[in-house]
Write a protein that holds these residues in place. Sequence first.
Motif, PDB file in Angstrom:
ATOM      1  N   GLY B 158       0.959  -0.629  -9.739  1.00 27.58           N
ATOM      2  CA  GLY B 158       1.467  -0.574  -8.351  1.00 27.58           C
ATOM      3  C   GLY B 158       2.967  -0.386  -8.139  1.00 27.58           C
ATOM      4  N   TRP B 159       3.841  -0.956  -8.861  1.00 27.75           N
ATOM      5  CA  TRP B 159       5.149  -0.588  -8.933  1.00 27.75           C
ATOM      6  C   TRP B 159       5.456   0.977  -9.150  1.00 27.75           C
ATOM      7  CZ3 TRP B 159       6.514  -4.702 -12.987  1.00 27.75           C
ATOM      8  CH2 TRP B 159       6.036  -6.091 -12.632  1.00 27.75           C
ATOM      9  N   LYS B 160       4.777   1.503  -9.937  1.00 28.94           N
ATOM     10  CA  LYS B 160       5.072   3.073 -10.186  1.00 28.94           C
ATOM     11  C   LYS B 160       4.639   3.716  -9.105  1.00 28.94           C
ATOM     12  CE  LYS B 160       5.072   4.979 -14.342  1.00 28.94           C
ATOM     13  NZ  LYS B 160       4.900   5.639 -15.510  1.00 28.94           N
ATOM     14  N   VAL B 161       3.540   3.553  -8.393  1.00 22.91           N
ATOM     15  CA  VAL B 161       3.003   4.162  -7.406  1.00 22.91           C
ATOM     16  C   VAL B 161       4.121   4.151  -6.085  1.00 22.91           C
ATOM     17  CG1 VAL B 161       1.254   4.449  -5.354  1.00 22.91           C
ATOM     18  CG2 VAL B 161       0.675   3.990  -8.002  1.00 22.91           C
ATOM     19  N   ALA B 162       4.517   2.705  -6.005  1.00 22.20           N
ATOM     20  CA  ALA B 162       5.604   2.704  -4.914  1.00 22.20           C
ATOM     21  C   ALA B 162       6.944   3.376  -5.117  1.00 22.20           C
ATOM     22  CB  ALA B 162       6.004   1.257  -4.989  1.00 22.20           C
ATOM     23  N   VAL B 163       7.438   3.478  -6.235  1.00 26.77           N
ATOM     24  CA  VAL B 163       8.317   4.337  -6.747  1.00 26.77           C
ATOM     25  C   VAL B 163       8.427   5.820  -6.565  1.00 26.77           C
ATOM     26  CG1 VAL B 163      10.207   4.950  -8.400  1.00 26.77           C
ATOM     27  CG2 VAL B 163       9.639   2.493  -8.302  1.00 26.77           C
ATOM     28  N   LYS B 164       7.190   6.080  -7.122  1.00 26.12           N
ATOM     29  CA  LYS B 164       6.943   7.682  -6.983  1.00 26.12           C
ATOM     30  C   LYS B 164       6.725   8.290  -5.623  1.00 26.12           C
ATOM     31  CE  LYS B 164       2.384   8.869  -7.245  1.00 26.12           C
ATOM     32  NZ  LYS B 164       1.700   9.294  -6.037  1.00 26.12           N
ATOM     33  N   ASP B 165       6.105   7.626  -4.679  1.00 24.20           N
ATOM     34  CA  ASP B 165       5.898   8.084  -3.377  1.00 24.20           C
ATOM     35  C   ASP B 165       7.270   7.945  -2.473  1.00 24.20           C
ATOM     36  OD1 ASP B 165       3.176   8.532  -3.768  1.00 24.20           O
ATOM     37  OD2 ASP B 165       2.310   7.038  -2.483  1.00 24.20           O
ATOM     38  N   GLU B 195      -0.419 -11.328  -2.431  1.00 19.30           N
ATOM     39  CA  GLU B 195      -0.633 -11.229  -4.043  1.00 19.30           C
ATOM     40  C   GLU B 195      -1.872  -9.947  -4.339  1.00 19.30           C
ATOM     41  OE1 GLU B 195       0.810 -13.197  -6.580  1.00 19.30           O
ATOM     42  OE2 GLU B 195      -0.351 -12.141  -8.012  1.00 19.30           O
ATOM     43  N   PRO B 196      -1.424  -9.057  -4.922  1.00 21.79           N
ATOM     44  CA  PRO B 196      -0.375  -8.770  -5.882  1.00 21.79           C
ATOM     45  C   PRO B 196       0.679  -7.827  -5.278  1.00 21.79           C
ATOM     46  CG  PRO B 196      -2.009  -7.505  -6.444  1.00 21.79           C
ATOM     47  CD  PRO B 196      -2.558  -8.107  -5.055  1.00 21.79           C
ATOM     48  N   THR B 197       0.216  -7.731  -3.929  1.00 20.60           N
ATOM     49  CA  THR B 197       1.275  -6.546  -3.241  1.00 20.60           C
ATOM     50  C   THR B 197       2.756  -7.056  -2.776  1.00 20.60           C
ATOM     51  OG1 THR B 197      -0.827  -5.459  -2.407  1.00 20.60           O
ATOM     52  CG2 THR B 197       1.099  -4.820  -1.267  1.00 20.60           C
ATOM     53  N   ARG B 198       3.585  -6.462  -3.168  1.00 17.44           N
ATOM     54  CA  ARG B 198       4.933  -6.834  -2.820  1.00 17.44           C
ATOM     55  C   ARG B 198       5.355  -5.908  -1.427  1.00 17.44           C
ATOM     56  NH1 ARG B 198       7.579 -10.074  -6.273  1.00 17.44           N
ATOM     57  NH2 ARG B 198       6.145 -10.595  -8.106  1.00 17.44           N
ATOM     58  N   PHE B 199       6.538  -6.394  -1.105  1.00 24.35           N
ATOM     59  CA  PHE B 199       7.036  -5.672   0.123  1.00 24.35           C
ATOM     60  C   PHE B 199       7.184  -4.235   0.125  1.00 24.35           C
ATOM     61  CE2 PHE B 199      10.721  -4.503   3.000  1.00 24.35           C
ATOM     62  CZ  PHE B 199      10.324  -4.535   4.169  1.00 24.35           C
ATOM     63  N   LEU B 200       7.812  -3.720  -1.035  1.00 22.22           N
ATOM     64  CA  LEU B 200       8.109  -2.522  -1.272  1.00 22.22           C
ATOM     65  C   LEU B 200       6.803  -1.662  -1.893  1.00 22.22           C
ATOM     66  CD1 LEU B 200      11.804  -2.351  -2.495  1.00 22.22           C
ATOM     67  CD2 LEU B 200      10.993  -1.531  -0.384  1.00 22.22           C
ATOM     68  N   GLU B 201       5.765  -2.386  -1.955  1.00 21.66           N
ATOM     69  CA  GLU B 201       4.399  -1.609  -2.280  1.00 21.66           C
ATOM     70  C   GLU B 201       3.417  -1.479  -1.089  1.00 21.66           C
ATOM     71  OE1 GLU B 201       2.599  -3.027  -6.017  1.00 21.66           O
ATOM     72  OE2 GLU B 201       3.719  -4.650  -5.522  1.00 21.66           O
ATOM     73  N   SER B 202       4.185  -1.835   0.012  1.00 23.04           N
ATOM     74  CA  SER B 202       3.465  -1.700   1.492  1.00 23.04           C
ATOM     75  C   SER B 202       4.139  -0.761   2.482  1.00 23.04           C
ATOM     76  CB  SER B 202       3.836  -3.352   2.141  1.00 23.04           C
ATOM     77  OG  SER B 202       3.489  -4.034   1.409  1.00 23.04           O
ATOM     78  N   PHE B 285      -1.042   0.708   0.653  1.00 26.32           N
ATOM     79  CA  PHE B 285      -0.511  -0.185  -0.468  1.00 26.32           C
ATOM     80  C   PHE B 285      -0.781   0.383  -1.850  1.00 26.32           C
ATOM     81  CE2 PHE B 285      -2.025  -2.430   3.278  1.00 26.32           C
ATOM     82  CZ  PHE B 285      -0.754  -2.933   3.909  1.00 26.32           C
ATOM     83  N   SER B 286       0.258   0.103  -2.676  1.00 31.15           N
ATOM     84  CA  SER B 286       0.449   1.017  -3.713  1.00 31.15           C
ATOM     85  C   SER B 286      -0.959   1.220  -4.498  1.00 31.15           C
ATOM     86  CB  SER B 286       1.373   0.618  -4.565  1.00 31.15           C
ATOM     87  OG  SER B 286       1.143  -0.696  -5.091  1.00 31.15           O
ATOM     88  N   SER B 324       4.299  14.414  -0.303  1.00 33.19           N
ATOM     89  CA  SER B 324       4.935  14.260   0.714  1.00 33.19           C
ATOM     90  C   SER B 324       5.593  12.824   1.055  1.00 33.19           C
ATOM     91  CB  SER B 324       3.866  14.241   2.217  1.00 33.19           C
ATOM     92  OG  SER B 324       2.776  13.466   2.080  1.00 33.19           O
ATOM     93  N   GLY B 325       5.216  11.715  -0.096  1.00 32.72           N
ATOM     94  CA  GLY B 325       5.714  10.413   0.168  1.00 32.72           C
ATOM     95  C   GLY B 325       4.553   9.519   0.753  1.00 32.72           C
ATOM     96  N   GLY B 326       3.516  10.185   1.303  1.00 37.33           N
ATOM     97  CA  GLY B 326       2.336   9.739   1.753  1.00 37.33           C
ATOM     98  C   GLY B 326       2.675   8.438   2.918  1.00 37.33           C
ATOM     99  N   VAL B 327       1.515   7.573   3.023  1.00 35.54           N
ATOM    100  CA  VAL B 327       1.417   6.518   3.935  1.00 35.54           C
ATOM    101  C   VAL B 327       2.503   5.482   3.654  1.00 35.54           C
ATOM    102  CG1 VAL B 327      -0.001   4.793   5.069  1.00 35.54           C
ATOM    103  CG2 VAL B 327      -0.625   7.042   4.283  1.00 35.54           C
ATOM    104  N   LEU B 328       3.057   5.279   2.400  1.00 41.84           N
ATOM    105  CA  LEU B 328       3.839   4.391   1.721  1.00 41.84           C
ATOM    106  C   LEU B 328       5.165   4.754   2.570  1.00 41.84           C
ATOM    107  CD1 LEU B 328       2.771   3.607  -2.000  1.00 41.84           C
ATOM    108  CD2 LEU B 328       3.025   1.843  -0.006  1.00 41.84           C
ATOM    109  N   SER B 329       5.521   5.864   2.689  1.00 39.91           N
ATOM    110  CA  SER B 329       6.687   6.271   3.353  1.00 39.91           C
ATOM    111  C   SER B 329       6.653   6.703   4.662  1.00 39.91           C
ATOM    112  CB  SER B 329       7.148   7.686   2.525  1.00 39.91           C
ATOM    113  OG  SER B 329       7.086   7.517   1.215  1.00 39.91           O
ATOM    114  N   SER B 330       5.609   6.828   5.431  1.00 34.72           N
ATOM    115  CA  SER B 330       5.519   6.939   6.710  1.00 34.72           C
ATOM    116  C   SER B 330       4.093   6.642   7.448  1.00 34.72           C
ATOM    117  CB  SER B 330       5.532   8.632   7.260  1.00 34.72           C
ATOM    118  OG  SER B 330       6.732   9.100   6.591  1.00 34.72           O
ATOM    119  N   ASN B 331       3.950   5.984   8.297  1.00 34.54           N
ATOM    120  CA  ASN B 331       2.639   5.394   8.719  1.00 34.54           C
ATOM    121  C   ASN B 331       2.549   5.195  10.043  1.00 34.54           C
ATOM    122  OD1 ASN B 331       0.242   4.310   8.646  1.00 34.54           O
ATOM    123  ND2 ASN B 331       0.712   1.981   8.672  1.00 34.54           N
ATOM    124  N   PRO B 332       2.776   6.332  10.977  1.00 40.44           N
ATOM    125  CA  PRO B 332       2.267   6.279  12.476  1.00 40.44           C
ATOM    126  C   PRO B 332       0.590   6.203  12.336  1.00 40.44           C
ATOM    127  CG  PRO B 332       2.832   8.641  11.804  1.00 40.44           C
ATOM    128  CD  PRO B 332       3.027   7.583  10.498  1.00 40.44           C
TER     129      PRO B 332
END
Lengths: 341, 388
Positions: B158-165, B195-202, B285-286, B324-332
Motif C-alpha cells: 500500500g505504501w509503494k502505491v501511494a509513493v508511486k502515484d 486500518e490498514p489505510t493511512r492518511f497518505l494512502e488516501s 485508497f492505495s 497521471s497520479g490517479g485518484v490518489l493525487s486528484s479527486n474531484p
Amino acid sequence: MGAPSTDIAVIGWAQTPMVRHTDKSETQLLMEAITDAIVPLGISRADIDFTCLGSCDYITGQAFSFVSNLDAIGAWPPKRDSHVEMDGAWALYEAWLRLQEGDIEIAVVTGSGRSSTGDPALIYPMEMDPYFLAPLGADPLTFAALQARAVIAAGIADERSMAEVAVRARGGDVESLLAEEYLRQPLRRHDVPPITDGAAAMVLATGDRARQLVERPAYITGFDHRTECHNPSFRALDDSPSTRIAAEAAGLRDAPVEVAELQVAFTHEELLLRQVLGLGDDVVVNRSGGALRENPIMATGLCRVGHAADHIFGGGGRALAHATSGPCLQQNLVCILEGRS
Amino acid sequence: MSTPPVAVVGVGQTHHKSRRLDVSFGGLVREAVFRALDDAQMSLDDIDAVVLGKAPDLFEGVMKPELYLSDALGAVGKPMFRVHTAGSVGGTTAIVAASHVQAGKHRTVLAVAFEKQSEGNAQFALGSGKGASLGAGGAFAPFIRAYIQRSGAPEHIGWKVAVKDRLNALKNPYAHLKIEDISIEKVKASPMMWEPTRFLESCPSSDGACAVVITDEAGANAAAADGRPPAWILASSSRSEPPSFPGRDPVRPAAALQCAADVYTAAGITDPRRQIDTAELYVPFSWLEPIWLEAFGLADVGEGWKLVDDGTTELGGSLPVNASGGVLSSNPIGASGLLRFAEAANQVRGAAGEHQVDGAKVAIGMAYGANNQYFSTWAVGSSLHPFG
C-alpha cells in the motif's frame, strides 16, 4: 436524425398505485413495477440485457439513493446498467440509444419517486442557479405562477380555460373551481399538481424480439430532448422553444398524431404546449388525466410515454409523449410512438 | 460490435485543488470544457449534445445542476443529459456520450464531469445528513483487509502505491497533490485512518472538472489527417451488482470481472497483461491498485501486489498504472472517473506530456462506485485495429 436505424419498441409497462403517501421504499415500489411490467410478456429479470433507472436523491432525501434499487432490478449476475438523475423518460432515452448499438435486445427503464417525504417548497429552490436564484427561495408555485401570467398575457390561456383543463384532468365544474381563492395568483388549487408517491417500469425490445413478444409493439420512431436557458427571467415564458425543436427533431410533423400525453403539472402548461406543438382539437390530450391527476415526480414523464404506448397497444396509429424538467418547462423531451399493421 | 467507430479528439481538465474559490460551478466546468474544445480545435457550436456527470447532488447542495449549467455548457437549444452512477459516474458519462454518437443520433458530443467538494461536506452527505457515515475509507477498509488476508501481501504494498502515484503526480501539471518529498517512510509515518489505510494512502478532496470531446469516424479521421491523433474507443461497458448478499465478493466483484470481459471480448483483447500498454484505474485508497489489477485480468488472482512490488506498475515499468497520479493525487469525485478515461485517451494520443508512457498504443480507463458495485471501463487505441 430522429429515426433510429434499428427498430426499437416499447413492448410493455406498469406503474404502482399512485398514492399521496406510501411507507414502501422506492426499492419496493420498483420491485412491484418491474415485475408487473415483465410478467405479462413472459420474460424474467434474467432476460433483461440493460437497465437504466431514473430517480433523484433530493426527492428521496438520501445520497446514492438509487444504489439500493439495484435489488429491484435483480442485478445478479451483474447487469449492464446505468442511472440518470432525471425523470425515467430520459432513462428511456439512454436505453433507446444503447439498444441501437445492436448487441443487446431487451432493456428495462424505470422512474421512481416519493415526493411525500419532503416539502417541495424547501427542495425545489435547490435546483435553481445557486448564486442568483436559489437564495430567493422561490418555490415551484411561484415560478409556475410567473409563467401562467405570461401565458395569459399572451392570450394563450385565461383562468377559465385553465379551469377547463383541470376539469378534464380530474373532474369538478368550472364555475365552482373559479370561485375558489388563489393559491398564488393566477393559480388556484385546481391549477397545481397533487403530491404523489409512485414508480413506473417500461420494457423495450429491438425489432424481431419485440415482434416475438407482443402482437403490436409501440415503435419509437422519433425521440429528442432539448434544454433552454436556465433563468426564467431571460426566457420568453409564453413560448417553449425547446419543445418545438425536440418535436421537429422527433418528426412530429411527418404525420398526424391521434393522442398526446404531455407532462403538464400546471394547467396553463397544457394550453401553452398544445399551441407550441400545434395540436388541433382532434388530438386527444392527456386522456390519462396526466400530472394534474397523478404526479409521481421522476416517473411522471415515463408514465406519459407509457400511456401513449397504451394507445398503440390498443390499436392506435401514432402518439406523442412529452416530458419536462426544470423551472418553467426549461428542458423538454418528445417521443413519437407508432403502431404497424 | 456492429456500431460505427467513434473517437476522443479533445481532452481538458482543470487544475484540481482543495478549494477553487476563484471560480463558480459554471466557471469550473468551462475551464475544462474550453481546454477540451481547444484541444479538439472546436468551439461550442460544433457540439451537438452535452452529457454531464457528477456524484450525489448532496455533495454541493445543488439539485440537478445540469439545469443551471445548461448556459455555462453552451447547451441551450441542445440535448443536455445527466448521468449519476455513484463513483463510476465519470466513466459512465463518457460511455453514455459515446453512445449518443454510436447510435448515429449525433456527430459530436461533449462529456463533462465535475465536483466542487469545497462547497459542501462529502462525508456528511455520504451519511445523507443523518450522521453515522463511515466515509469511503471506512467502507473500503474491510475489503482491503480481506484482500491482504487472502493474498498474503506484505504491508508495504500500500505504501509503494501511494509513493508511486504521488511521484507520477509531480509530472502532471493539473494534479492536486504535489508532495515533493514523498517516501515510504513518510507514508508509513502518516496517521492511521482506517486500518490498514493511512492518511497518505488516501485520496484528497478536490474541486475540479474534466471534459472530453467524442466524435464520429469522419471527425476522428479529419483530426488525424491534421496531425492530431484521435483515441479510438475500442470497446466500453458499464456493469452493476446489488449492494449486499451472501456470496457477493466485494474484493473480486462479479460486476468488475464481467465489465472487463465485455470490454476485452469486444476489443479483441485476449491477453490483457501483454496487450494493454497502460491503465488508469480508479484507486482512491492505495490497496485498490492490486485489487483492480486482479479483477481486470492484468494480474493473476493473488498476484496483483507482486506487480506493485517489482515496479511493473511504475511509470518506467512494463505496465504503468495511473501515470497521471490517479485518484490518489486528484479527486474531484464525479470527475475522477472521467479523468481516468481521459488520461487513458491522452496516453494513446501521445498527448500525456511528461507522464506519457512511451509507445502506448492501447490503454484502459476504469472507474468504480458505491461499495465496489458499479464498474465502467473503456479501452482506447491509437488505431482502430491495434492488434493487426
